[in-house]
Design a protein around this motif. Structure first.
Motif, mmCIF file in Angstrom:
data_model
loop_
_atom_site.group_PDB
_atom_site.id
_atom_site.type_symbol
_atom_site.label_atom_id
_atom_site.label_comp_id
_atom_site.label_asym_id
_atom_site.label_seq_id
_atom_site.Cartn_x
_atom_site.Cartn_y
_atom_site.Cartn_z
ATOM 1 N N GLU A 39 -8.624 10.970 -44.216
ATOM 2 C CA GLU A 39 -7.499 11.224 -43.315
ATOM 3 C C GLU A 39 -7.837 12.397 -42.407
ATOM 4 N N VAL A 63 -6.228 15.521 -40.551
ATOM 5 C CA VAL A 63 -5.030 16.364 -40.657
ATOM 6 C C VAL A 63 -5.017 17.317 -39.471
ATOM 7 N N HIS A 64 -3.857 17.430 -38.849
ATOM 8 C CA HIS A 64 -3.694 18.303 -37.685
ATOM 9 C C HIS A 64 -2.537 19.261 -37.928
ATOM 10 N N GLU A 72 -2.520 23.952 -48.054
ATOM 11 C CA GLU A 72 -1.715 22.834 -47.546
ATOM 12 C C GLU A 72 -2.280 21.498 -48.026
ATOM 13 N N PHE A 73 -3.604 21.381 -48.057
ATOM 14 C CA PHE A 73 -4.242 20.168 -48.585
ATOM 15 C C PHE A 73 -3.801 19.934 -50.026
ATOM 16 N N ALA A 79 -0.416 18.578 -50.426
ATOM 17 C CA ALA A 79 -0.286 17.203 -49.923
ATOM 18 C C ALA A 79 -1.124 16.189 -50.716
ATOM 19 N N ARG A 98 -8.998 19.140 -35.875
ATOM 20 C CA ARG A 98 -8.536 18.185 -36.879
ATOM 21 C C ARG A 98 -9.432 18.383 -38.099
ATOM 22 N N ARG A 134 -7.946 11.597 -49.560
ATOM 23 C CA ARG A 134 -6.717 11.368 -50.326
ATOM 24 C C ARG A 134 -7.099 11.218 -51.793
#
Length: 103
Positions: A10, A12-13, A26-27, A30, A97, A102
């Motif tokens: 993925e 991520v921005h 943050e990763f 999530a 980015r 995941r």
């Protein structure tokens, strides 16, 4: 030639400048883990034009330069070409980015 194991990648921005430690936090929240350079290269081969739009960075591959500063690989672009280079590994602008896996 070894192949890269198939994983769900993925991009991520974040809409603001961030430090790598904050991005990794943050990763984790999530359910993501940072991709490594081998994932970056496979992603770049599959999506060669994306790096012309924004830098793509995998925070799972960090090196230290001769002065001990962290560096991470980055796919980006220069005038008329695609490039892979080592970027500062600590602070990133809001245009970047980040390639993540995941869990």
């Amino acid at each position: 030639r070894e192949s890269v194991p198939e994983v769900k990648l993925e991009l991520v921005h974040f809409d603001w400048d961030m430090w790598s430690d904050d991005i990794l936090k943050e990763f984790a929240k999530a359910g993501l883990e940072p991709a490594k350079v081998e994932h970056l290269l496979a992603f770049g081969a599959k999506h060669p034009e994306l790096q012309r739009q924004f830098p793509i960075i995998p925070l799972g591959s960090v090196w230290q330069d001769h002065d001990g500063r962290p560096r991470v690989p980055s796919l980006s672009s220069g005038p008329g070409k695609r490039v892979l280079f080592l970027n500062s590994g600590s602070e990133f602008h809001d245009g970047c980015r980040f390639l993540a896996i995941r869990k």
